[in-house]
Design an enzyme around this catalytic site. Structure first.
Site, PDB file in Angstrom:
ATOM      1  N   PRO A 159      -0.591  10.562   2.674  1.00 45.90           N
ATOM      2  CA  PRO A 159      -1.234   9.371   3.221  1.00 45.90           C
ATOM      3  C   PRO A 159      -2.378   9.703   4.162  1.00 45.90           C
ATOM      4  O   PRO A 159      -2.689  10.870   4.421  1.00 45.90           O
ATOM      5  CB  PRO A 159      -0.086   8.703   3.969  1.00 45.90           C
ATOM      6  CG  PRO A 159       0.661   9.884   4.541  1.00 45.90           C
ATOM      7  CD  PRO A 159       0.549  10.989   3.512  1.00 45.90           C
ATOM      8  N   TRP A 160      -2.937   8.645   4.759  1.00 38.26           N
ATOM      9  CA  TRP A 160      -4.096   8.780   5.624  1.00 38.26           C
ATOM     10  C   TRP A 160      -3.759   8.779   7.108  1.00 38.26           C
ATOM     11  O   TRP A 160      -4.612   9.099   7.927  1.00 38.26           O
ATOM     12  CB  TRP A 160      -5.082   7.650   5.360  1.00 38.26           C
ATOM     13  CG  TRP A 160      -4.452   6.291   5.175  1.00 38.26           C
ATOM     14  CD1 TRP A 160      -4.279   5.646   3.982  1.00 38.26           C
ATOM     15  CD2 TRP A 160      -3.902   5.421   6.175  1.00 38.26           C
ATOM     16  NE1 TRP A 160      -3.654   4.427   4.179  1.00 38.26           N
ATOM     17  CE2 TRP A 160      -3.420   4.262   5.524  1.00 38.26           C
ATOM     18  CE3 TRP A 160      -3.773   5.498   7.560  1.00 38.26           C
ATOM     19  CZ2 TRP A 160      -2.816   3.206   6.202  1.00 38.26           C
ATOM     20  CZ3 TRP A 160      -3.172   4.451   8.250  1.00 38.26           C
ATOM     21  CH2 TRP A 160      -2.699   3.316   7.566  1.00 38.26           C
ATOM     22  N   LYS A 184      -2.663  15.810  -3.661  1.00 45.36           N
ATOM     23  CA  LYS A 184      -3.461  14.610  -3.896  1.00 45.36           C
ATOM     24  C   LYS A 184      -3.489  13.787  -2.607  1.00 45.36           C
ATOM     25  O   LYS A 184      -2.592  13.010  -2.337  1.00 45.36           O
ATOM     26  CB  LYS A 184      -2.857  13.817  -5.069  1.00 45.36           C
ATOM     27  CG  LYS A 184      -3.719  12.643  -5.525  1.00 45.36           C
ATOM     28  CD  LYS A 184      -3.381  11.398  -4.759  1.00 45.36           C
ATOM     29  CE  LYS A 184      -4.320  10.258  -5.074  1.00 45.36           C
ATOM     30  NZ  LYS A 184      -4.169   9.139  -4.108  1.00 45.36           N
ATOM     31  N   GLU A 260       9.153   9.986   1.601  1.00 43.16           N
ATOM     32  CA  GLU A 260       9.188   9.689   3.029  1.00 43.16           C
ATOM     33  C   GLU A 260       8.365   8.426   3.193  1.00 43.16           C
ATOM     34  O   GLU A 260       7.141   8.436   3.047  1.00 43.16           O
ATOM     35  CB  GLU A 260       8.621  10.858   3.835  1.00 43.16           C
ATOM     36  CG  GLU A 260       8.996  10.792   5.309  1.00 43.16           C
ATOM     37  CD  GLU A 260       8.036   9.945   6.103  1.00 43.16           C
ATOM     38  OE1 GLU A 260       8.391   8.772   6.388  1.00 43.16           O
ATOM     39  OE2 GLU A 260       6.949  10.415   6.440  1.00 43.16           O
ATOM     40  N   LEU A 261       9.043   7.307   3.478  1.00 42.07           N
ATOM     41  CA  LEU A 261       8.429   5.988   3.344  1.00 42.07           C
ATOM     42  C   LEU A 261       8.296   5.293   4.706  1.00 42.07           C
ATOM     43  O   LEU A 261       8.043   5.935   5.701  1.00 42.07           O
ATOM     44  CB  LEU A 261       9.244   5.161   2.351  1.00 42.07           C
ATOM     45  CG  LEU A 261       9.484   5.857   0.992  1.00 42.07           C
ATOM     46  CD1 LEU A 261      10.388   5.023   0.106  1.00 42.07           C
ATOM     47  CD2 LEU A 261       8.172   6.172   0.296  1.00 42.07           C
ATOM     48  N   GLY A 262       8.439   3.976   4.708  1.00 37.00           N
ATOM     49  CA  GLY A 262       8.153   3.203   5.901  1.00 37.00           C
ATOM     50  C   GLY A 262       9.277   3.194   6.914  1.00 37.00           C
ATOM     51  O   GLY A 262      10.335   3.800   6.732  1.00 37.00           O
ATOM     52  N   GLU A 393       7.035  -3.872   8.330  1.00 40.79           N
ATOM     53  CA  GLU A 393       6.349  -2.753   8.964  1.00 40.79           C
ATOM     54  C   GLU A 393       4.875  -3.138   9.111  1.00 40.79           C
ATOM     55  O   GLU A 393       4.155  -3.259   8.120  1.00 40.79           O
ATOM     56  CB  GLU A 393       6.480  -1.477   8.125  1.00 40.79           C
ATOM     57  CG  GLU A 393       5.836  -0.278   8.785  1.00 40.79           C
ATOM     58  CD  GLU A 393       5.894   0.974   7.939  1.00 40.79           C
ATOM     59  OE1 GLU A 393       6.046   2.061   8.507  1.00 40.79           O
ATOM     60  OE2 GLU A 393       5.784   0.859   6.699  1.00 40.79           O
ATOM     61  N   ILE A 394       4.431  -3.325  10.343  1.00 45.31           N
ATOM     62  CA  ILE A 394       3.053  -3.774  10.590  1.00 45.31           C
ATOM     63  C   ILE A 394       2.081  -2.612  10.501  1.00 45.31           C
ATOM     64  O   ILE A 394       0.959  -2.760  10.032  1.00 45.31           O
ATOM     65  CB  ILE A 394       2.969  -4.482  11.956  1.00 45.31           C
ATOM     66  CG1 ILE A 394       3.866  -5.728  11.939  1.00 45.31           C
ATOM     67  CG2 ILE A 394       1.526  -4.861  12.283  1.00 45.31           C
ATOM     68  CD1 ILE A 394       3.976  -6.441  13.271  1.00 45.31           C
TER      69      ILE A 394
END
Length: 491
Positions: A159-160, A184, A260-262, A393-394
């Site tokens: 992710p970023w 990626k 590995e998520l939110g 999740e904001i």
């Protein structure tokens, strides 16, 4: 104005442009304007990376047991090269990722490189063989042993929000394990992936072992990696929605999937906390504009001290004031959110919060601070856990404050979430805190602000927060597969 080096692909040991020379603009979160250009990988480029990684794993000795020390030496040299490029990494993190200068020495660069060193330090503890002893069966003596072998080709999709930190978490573990890698990175932060390619040859990484592809389309390369049978494992960090899609698509080839998520983690402050004022104030979300999967964005406070907590928070936000959002200020750790889509989403959820609860502080965009995606630190009180702002999740600088009646109520509220990544409790009674910690469904948890996330510790979640663990010995072992061998003999 800072000029970043155009981000190029790295495939089979060569830095290269995308097929046809296609590029895309990388937008700075600070200016809402192009800060860099990046190669726009086509399906042809991704295919070349898969072929290279597959060949390097199947046809070279990279993954062999005899090369474990060599892999450690290469990853050590690789780290030395990254350390030598610290200033460049900082410029990438600031200008491409939107971090403020003060975050460079935190998770954006320094902690990422410290985590890399942790991997090198724990590598000798990786279990490569396990003896299961001897067992008699059917008149035969059986000697049983397992050999832990690298799983193969790894697609690392990152992710970023903390790109270097997450890239290190996946790439270094996979290389040490003996896998080959196709990294990626997100299209918002391609340079923090491209540098892995730029430094690979100098580190001595053999051709095809390390590959980097990215493009304007956030899904094209990732979906190719997920659906291709030649890729053995997908390691993904990102949203839960995308993680579910990856798990569904990966099922077709039965590949291993690490997710590995939110998160919507709870910070519980008990009424007996001797540092109540400090620990409530620390619930404010500012670092990197709250863009962290493990941030504790639900602040739970005992009802007997809830009004006191609101007063503390009001004063904290007022004192913090406008001490944020200056790109080059070394005291600032809060900048913009990463892109316009996220900017609009966070502002939209803030508007939802205004209709659900009481806005204590913040709540506005701040174009006066610059043309980028700047949103004030925001706090909602009088929140109940069934509100959207308490459940969604904001991923912005927004904290919600929820009262609870007793320990059981706090545990119920903390667990009443789709997520289970992290959390914490602050108390004057450690045993009380430990009892609460053991009952919260989360992968990591802190008592009295204990540091539960570090490069030598396993990190990951449960429920909608993911599957598997990253970092520490367990993070390397994610990329290994046990093979059981039994040797039989009569007599």
């Amino acid at each position: 104005m800072t000029t970043l080096t155009p981000a190029r692909l790295f495939i089979d040991g060569e830095l290269r442009d995308a097929a046809g020379g296609k590029t895309f603009d990388v937008i700075s979160p600070w200016t809402d304007a192009p800060i860099n250009t990046a190669a726009d990988a086509s399906a042809e480029d991704v295919e070349a990376a898969i072929v290279a990684a597959r060949r390097a794993f199947d046809c070279t000795d990279w993954s062999h047991d005899s090369n474990r020390q060599k892999r450690l030496e290469i990853c050590t040299k690789y780290l030395d090269l990254f350390k030598a490029n610290f200033d460049r990494l900082a410029e990438i993190a600031i200008n491409e990722g939107g971090c403020a200068r003060g975050s460079v020495n935190r998770e954006q660069v320094a902690m990422a490189l410290a985590g890399w060193q942790d991997y090198l330090d724990v590598f000798p503890r990786v279990e490569w063989e396990r003896d299961y002893g001897t067992r008699e069966a059917w008149g035969m003596k059986n000697v049983r042993k397992s050999y832990h072998e690298p799983i193969g080709v790894v697609g690392a999709i990152t992710p970023w929000n903390a790109p270097l930190y997450v890239n290190v978490g996946k790439v270094v573990a996979a290389l040490l394990a003996g896998c080959t890698v196709i990294l990626k990175p997100a299209p918002d932060t391609p340079s923090m992936g491209a540098i892995f390619g730029e430094l690979a040859n100098e580190a001595g990484i053999p051709k095809g072992v390390m590959n980097v592809v990215f493009g304007a389309d956030p899904a094209l390369a990732g979906e190719m990696l997920v659906t291709d049978k030649r890729v053995d494992l997908i390691s993904f960090t990102g949203s839960t929605a995308v993680g579910k899609r990856i798990m569904q698509q990966g099922a077709e080839s039965l590949k291993r999937v690490f997710l590995e998520l939110g998160g919507k983690s709870a910070r519980i402050v008990l009424e007996d906390d001797p540092l109540f004022e400090r620990d409530v104030a620390m619930g404010m979300l500012t670092n990197h504009a709250g863009q962290g999967c493990a941030v504790q964005s639900r602040l739970l406070v005992h009802r007997s001290r809830y009004e006191e907590a609101k007063a503390i928070l009001k004063a904290t936000y007022e004192n913090f004031g406008d001490n944020w959002g200056e790109q080059e200020n070394p005291a600032h750790t809060m900048g913009p959110v990463v892109n316009r889509k996220q900017y609009e989403r966070v502002l939209g959820l803030i508007e939802v919060g205004k209709s659900e609860a009481t806005l204590l502080a913040g709540g506005k965009a701040r174009p006066d601070k610059g043309p980028g995606y700047l949103i004030e630190p925001t706090c909602f009180v009088d929140v109940t856990n069934d509100m959207r702002i308490a459940q969604e999740e904001i991923f912005g600088p927004v904290v919600v404050v929820i009262p609870f009646d007793d320990d059981e109520d706090a545990i119920r509220i903390a667990n009443d979430s789709a997520y289970g990544l992290s959390g914490g409790v602050c108390t004057g009674d450690v045993e009380r805190g430990l009892k609460i910690a053991r009952r919260i469904h989360a992968g990591t948890f802190s008592i009295n602000n204990g540091m539960c996330i570090a490069g030598d510790l396993p990190f990951g979640g449960v429920k909608a927060s993911g599957v598997g663990r990253e970092w520490g010995v367990e993070g390397i072992e994610e990329y290994l597969e046990p093979k059981l061998v039994a040797i039989g003999s009569f007599g």
